[in-house]
Write a protein that holds these residues in place. Structure first.
Motif, mmCIF file in Angstrom:
data_model
loop_
_atom_site.group_PDB
_atom_site.id
_atom_site.type_symbol
_atom_site.label_atom_id
_atom_site.label_comp_id
_atom_site.label_asym_id
_atom_site.label_seq_id
_atom_site.Cartn_x
_atom_site.Cartn_y
_atom_site.Cartn_z
ATOM 1 N N ASP A 169 0.898 -1.309 0.118
ATOM 2 C CA ASP A 169 -0.011 0.122 -0.130
ATOM 3 C C ASP A 169 0.807 1.242 0.012
ATOM 4 O O ASP A 169 0.565 2.312 -0.947
ATOM 5 N N VAL A 170 1.915 1.401 0.835
ATOM 6 C CA VAL A 170 2.522 2.635 1.052
ATOM 7 C C VAL A 170 3.528 2.824 -0.196
ATOM 8 O O VAL A 170 3.393 4.009 -0.982
ATOM 9 N N ILE A 171 4.349 1.900 -0.535
ATOM 10 C CA ILE A 171 5.206 2.221 -1.587
ATOM 11 C C ILE A 171 4.346 2.430 -3.131
ATOM 12 O O ILE A 171 4.705 3.398 -3.637
ATOM 13 N N PRO A 172 3.425 1.664 -3.326
ATOM 14 C CA PRO A 172 2.455 2.189 -4.551
ATOM 15 C C PRO A 172 1.944 3.528 -4.460
ATOM 16 O O PRO A 172 2.033 4.301 -5.546
ATOM 17 N N VAL A 173 1.601 4.006 -3.452
ATOM 18 C CA VAL A 173 0.894 5.539 -3.382
ATOM 19 C C VAL A 173 2.281 6.388 -3.718
ATOM 20 O O VAL A 173 2.190 7.321 -4.319
ATOM 21 N N VAL A 174 3.326 6.168 -2.980
ATOM 22 C CA VAL A 174 4.625 7.084 -3.081
ATOM 23 C C VAL A 174 5.195 6.953 -4.395
ATOM 24 O O VAL A 174 5.617 7.943 -4.968
ATOM 25 N N ARG A 175 5.333 5.775 -4.868
ATOM 26 C CA ARG A 175 5.862 5.636 -6.345
ATOM 27 C C ARG A 175 5.005 6.082 -7.384
ATOM 28 O O ARG A 175 5.485 6.611 -8.446
ATOM 29 N N ASP A 176 3.715 5.754 -7.268
ATOM 30 C CA ASP A 176 2.931 5.922 -8.484
ATOM 31 C C ASP A 176 1.828 7.095 -8.213
ATOM 32 O O ASP A 176 1.411 7.544 -9.274
ATOM 33 N N LYS A 177 1.465 7.525 -7.239
ATOM 34 C CA LYS A 177 0.402 8.538 -7.013
ATOM 35 C C LYS A 177 1.109 9.918 -6.679
ATOM 36 O O LYS A 177 0.253 10.994 -6.141
ATOM 37 N N PHE A 194 2.531 13.716 -6.357
ATOM 38 C CA PHE A 194 2.492 14.797 -7.547
ATOM 39 C C PHE A 194 3.621 15.608 -7.651
ATOM 40 O O PHE A 194 4.428 15.499 -6.658
ATOM 41 N N PRO A 195 3.983 16.269 -8.676
ATOM 42 C CA PRO A 195 5.450 17.009 -8.697
ATOM 43 C C PRO A 195 5.392 18.049 -7.698
ATOM 44 O O PRO A 195 4.455 18.776 -7.501
ATOM 45 N N ILE A 196 6.268 18.117 -6.969
ATOM 46 C CA ILE A 196 6.419 18.947 -5.845
ATOM 47 C C ILE A 196 6.380 20.292 -6.444
ATOM 48 O O ILE A 196 5.796 21.218 -5.666
ATOM 49 N N GLU A 197 6.681 20.745 -7.613
ATOM 50 C CA GLU A 197 6.417 22.166 -8.127
ATOM 51 C C GLU A 197 5.010 22.437 -8.143
ATOM 52 O O GLU A 197 4.691 23.558 -7.893
ATOM 53 N N THR A 198 4.334 21.640 -8.716
ATOM 54 C CA THR A 198 2.746 21.648 -8.738
ATOM 55 C C THR A 198 2.090 21.844 -7.547
ATOM 56 O O THR A 198 1.412 22.867 -7.410
ATOM 57 N N VAL A 199 2.515 21.079 -6.501
ATOM 58 C CA VAL A 199 1.932 21.184 -5.226
ATOM 59 C C VAL A 199 2.207 22.656 -4.439
ATOM 60 O O VAL A 199 1.411 23.306 -3.938
ATOM 61 N N LEU A 200 3.556 22.902 -4.629
ATOM 62 C CA LEU A 200 4.093 24.146 -3.843
ATOM 63 C C LEU A 200 3.322 25.350 -4.555
ATOM 64 O O LEU A 200 3.123 26.331 -3.790
ATOM 65 N N ALA A 201 3.343 25.263 -5.796
ATOM 66 C CA ALA A 201 2.700 26.503 -6.688
ATOM 67 C C ALA A 201 1.186 26.385 -6.279
ATOM 68 O O ALA A 201 0.435 27.559 -6.022
ATOM 69 N N ALA A 202 0.351 25.347 -6.121
ATOM 70 C CA ALA A 202 -0.905 25.419 -5.510
ATOM 71 C C ALA A 202 -1.179 25.858 -4.108
ATOM 72 O O ALA A 202 -2.000 26.735 -3.841
ATOM 73 N N ILE A 203 -0.055 25.546 -3.355
ATOM 74 C CA ILE A 203 -0.219 25.982 -1.912
ATOM 75 C C ILE A 203 -0.025 27.595 -1.940
ATOM 76 O O ILE A 203 -0.792 28.195 -1.051
ATOM 77 N N GLU A 204 0.896 28.102 -2.760
ATOM 78 C CA GLU A 204 0.796 29.679 -2.829
ATOM 79 C C GLU A 204 -0.524 30.124 -3.068
ATOM 80 O O GLU A 204 -0.673 31.529 -2.784
ATOM 81 N N GLY A 205 -1.313 29.636 -3.707
ATOM 82 C CA GLY A 205 -2.771 30.152 -3.845
ATOM 83 C C GLY A 205 -3.617 29.766 -3.042
ATOM 84 O O GLY A 205 -4.747 30.325 -3.043
ATOM 85 N N GLY A 206 -3.270 29.063 -1.808
ATOM 86 C CA GLY A 206 -4.453 28.983 -0.930
ATOM 87 C C GLY A 206 -4.183 27.380 -0.382
ATOM 88 O O GLY A 206 -4.217 26.475 -1.056
ATOM 89 N N TRP A 248 -2.859 19.640 6.478
ATOM 90 C CA TRP A 248 -2.949 18.889 5.109
ATOM 91 C C TRP A 248 -1.501 18.154 5.154
ATOM 92 O O TRP A 248 -0.445 18.858 5.041
ATOM 93 N N SER A 249 -1.499 16.868 4.504
ATOM 94 C CA SER A 249 -0.346 16.522 4.044
ATOM 95 C C SER A 249 -0.473 15.937 2.534
ATOM 96 O O SER A 249 -1.480 15.744 1.960
ATOM 97 N N PHE A 250 0.715 15.873 2.193
ATOM 98 C CA PHE A 250 1.014 15.677 0.600
ATOM 99 C C PHE A 250 1.956 14.772 0.315
ATOM 100 O O PHE A 250 2.858 14.643 0.974
ATOM 101 N N VAL A 251 1.786 13.980 -0.836
ATOM 102 C CA VAL A 251 2.821 12.993 -1.349
ATOM 103 C C VAL A 251 3.288 13.489 -2.729
ATOM 104 O O VAL A 251 2.625 13.897 -3.493
ATOM 105 N N VAL A 252 4.698 13.843 -2.592
ATOM 106 C CA VAL A 252 5.256 14.608 -3.896
ATOM 107 C C VAL A 252 6.480 13.806 -4.258
ATOM 108 O O VAL A 252 7.122 13.133 -3.666
ATOM 109 N N PHE A 276 5.120 15.631 3.075
ATOM 110 C CA PHE A 276 5.263 16.674 4.166
ATOM 111 C C PHE A 276 3.960 17.149 4.566
ATOM 112 O O PHE A 276 2.867 16.902 3.695
ATOM 113 N N SER A 277 3.826 17.816 5.621
ATOM 114 C CA SER A 277 2.636 18.141 6.162
ATOM 115 C C SER A 277 2.600 19.908 6.359
ATOM 116 O O SER A 277 3.639 20.432 6.905
ATOM 117 N N LEU A 278 1.403 20.633 6.328
ATOM 118 C CA LEU A 278 1.501 21.948 6.587
ATOM 119 C C LEU A 278 0.290 22.103 7.635
ATOM 120 O O LEU A 278 -0.916 21.905 7.082
#
Length: 248
Positions: A84-92, A94-106, A125-129, A225-227
């Motif tokens: 369960d864990v490895i498939p989520v981290v490996r396959d699901k 998100f690019p960290i640049e995409t997530v950080l840009a979205a966080i800058e918007g809220g 909120w916690s994110f897989v990147v 990471f979590s914020l």
């Protein structure tokens, strides 16, 4: 001459019957204290016999059996890690640049789109990147070892700290897993134990890889990471990490 009572006992007193020890024994029939006590003992004994007849005697569990019944966070994580864990981290991830840009918007908007909350509204909120970067620094003087990288977003470079242990702070790996929610556990102690087990598994899995990391090296990584707020510093827990092109 008149004689005193001491020399001539009174006839009434002389006729008083002499009591023997047997005559002084109280009985239940006459209401004596000893008889009442004896009767009460009989009643109590009868009640105890009736009570015991309705009891079921259960064996006391051994320490080994009790230990087996206790929740074990390490076992819980070990069962989930590869399936369960490895498939989520490996396959699901998100690019960290995409997530950080979205966080800058809220943060809440980014969290609802890219993140996960294992507990009630208001929790972090916690994110897989995933991403690639050049290591700027490697710090191992503290047991909470880290490597530092920069991630580029539309607003500029965002510093990111990747934890390499052996001390891993926070519970972002636990909290980012979409199949884990607080309601799945009996209490807060079990939930916390799972968080510690996740961090311990990361340390054991990545020891060889993080020992080989060096400043100036380009790495690929996937982690979490979590914020609590959009202005929090990014403290990333890696699950996969290594030289770029090495399959992290």
């Amino acid at each position: 001459m008149t004689l005193g009572r001491t020399s001539m006992p009174d006839h009434a007193e002389s006729r008083r019957p002499i009591a023997c020890a047997a005559d002084n024994r109280p009985s239940a029939a006459t209401g004596g204290r000893g008889g009442a006590t004896f009767s009460r003992r009989l009643v109590v004994a009868g009640l105890l016999a009736v009570a015991m007849a309705g009891c079921k005697i259960l064996p006391i569990a051994s320490e080994d059996e009790a230990a087996q019944q206790r929740f074990n966070g390490v076992d819980y994580v070990n069962k989930l890690w590869d399936t369960d864990v490895i498939p989520v981290v490996r396959d699901k991830a998100f690019p960290i640049e995409t997530v950080l840009a979205a966080i800058e918007g809220g943060l809440d908007k980014a969290g609802s789109e890219f993140g996960h909350r294992p507990a009630e509204e208001g929790s972090p909120w916690s994110f897989v990147v995933k991403g690639t970067a050049v290591i700027k620094e490697k710090n191992t003087t503290s047991r909470a070892g880290t490597v530092l990288i920069d991630v580029m977003t539309p607003k500029g470079a965002v510093p990111v700290t990747i934890q390499i242990g052996p001390v891993i702070k926070g519970n972002s790996l636990r909290d980012a897993m979409p199949f884990i929610n607080f309601q799945n556990f009996t209490n807060q102690l079990e939930f916390a134990e799972v968080g510690r087990a996740f961090n311990g598994r990361v340390v054991s899995e990545l020891k060889t890889a993080v020992d080989a990391l060096a400043p100036g090296q380009t790495i690929a990584y996937s982690g979490t990471f979590s914020l609590n707020s959009a202005t929090d510093k990014i403290l990333l827990t890696p699950v996969l990490i290594g030289p770029a092109g090495g399959g992290a």
